[in-house]
Design a protein around this motif. Sequence first.
Motif, PDB file in Angstrom:
ATOM      1  N   ARG A   5       0.817  -1.220   0.000  1.00 38.87           N
ATOM      2  CA  ARG A   5       0.000   0.000   0.000  1.00 38.87           C
ATOM      3  C   ARG A   5       0.848   1.266   0.000  1.00 38.87           C
ATOM      4  O   ARG A   5       0.332   2.363  -0.085  1.00 38.87           O
ATOM      5  CB  ARG A   5      -0.920   0.004   1.211  1.00 38.87           C
ATOM      6  N   LEU A   6       2.144   1.088   0.123  1.00 38.43           N
ATOM      7  CA  LEU A   6       3.034   2.243   0.078  1.00 38.43           C
ATOM      8  C   LEU A   6       3.206   2.712  -1.353  1.00 38.43           C
ATOM      9  O   LEU A   6       3.281   1.895  -2.270  1.00 38.43           O
ATOM     10  CB  LEU A   6       4.414   1.893   0.647  1.00 38.43           C
ATOM     11  N   PRO A   7       3.287   4.014  -1.544  1.00 38.33           N
ATOM     12  CA  PRO A   7       3.583   4.502  -2.898  1.00 38.33           C
ATOM     13  C   PRO A   7       4.947   3.987  -3.347  1.00 38.33           C
ATOM     14  O   PRO A   7       5.818   3.714  -2.524  1.00 38.33           O
ATOM     15  CB  PRO A   7       3.611   6.024  -2.745  1.00 38.33           C
ATOM     16  N   LEU A  11       9.740   6.996   0.990  1.00 37.81           N
ATOM     17  CA  LEU A  11      11.073   7.118   1.568  1.00 37.81           C
ATOM     18  C   LEU A  11      11.284   6.057   2.645  1.00 37.81           C
ATOM     19  O   LEU A  11      10.346   5.690   3.353  1.00 37.81           O
ATOM     20  CB  LEU A  11      11.237   8.492   2.212  1.00 37.81           C
ATOM     21  N   THR A  12      12.523   5.607   2.771  1.00 31.47           N
ATOM     22  CA  THR A  12      12.857   4.731   3.891  1.00 31.47           C
ATOM     23  C   THR A  12      12.920   5.593   5.142  1.00 31.47           C
ATOM     24  O   THR A  12      12.951   6.832   5.062  1.00 31.47           O
ATOM     25  CB  THR A  12      14.220   4.050   3.674  1.00 31.47           C
ATOM     26  N   LEU A  13      12.948   4.965   6.298  1.00 34.29           N
ATOM     27  CA  LEU A  13      13.025   5.720   7.548  1.00 34.29           C
ATOM     28  C   LEU A  13      14.285   6.582   7.583  1.00 34.29           C
ATOM     29  O   LEU A  13      14.241   7.757   7.966  1.00 34.29           O
ATOM     30  CB  LEU A  13      13.003   4.771   8.746  1.00 34.29           C
ATOM     31  N   LYS A  14      15.393   6.020   7.149  1.00 34.27           N
ATOM     32  CA  LYS A  14      16.662   6.761   7.141  1.00 34.27           C
ATOM     33  C   LYS A  14      16.572   7.991   6.231  1.00 34.27           C
ATOM     34  O   LYS A  14      17.014   9.080   6.598  1.00 34.27           O
ATOM     35  CB  LYS A  14      17.789   5.841   6.677  1.00 34.27           C
ATOM     36  N   GLN A  15      15.989   7.803   5.051  1.00 33.48           N
ATOM     37  CA  GLN A  15      15.827   8.922   4.116  1.00 33.48           C
ATOM     38  C   GLN A  15      14.885   9.982   4.686  1.00 33.48           C
ATOM     39  O   GLN A  15      15.129  11.178   4.554  1.00 33.48           O
ATOM     40  CB  GLN A  15      15.297   8.434   2.774  1.00 33.48           C
TER      41      GLN A  15
END
Length: 88
Positions: A5-7, A11-15
């Motif tokens: 469901r993520l686009p 972004l990753t958490l780090k990003q």
Amino acid sequence: MTISRLPHAALTLKQFLQRQKILGIYRTMLRTIRQVPDEADRKYLRDWARDEFKRNKGASNQDAIRMMVTQANNHLEELQKSLALASS
């Protein structure tokens, strides 16, 4: 078959955290620039900051991004020190 469901460009958490840090530096820089007494200098610095951040917006190399964050922090510290000296 599971569908995420993520686009696709999520972004990753780090990003995400890195992006928040960079936006914080940008906001702090603009707030600090507002303290510059001369309007022409203020406009020059504001335009310079905006151009630099826009120019580097698409950077994806993590080492280059870390270097740019360090440079931005150094510029910010220098500006804050200059304003402190000018007001004393």
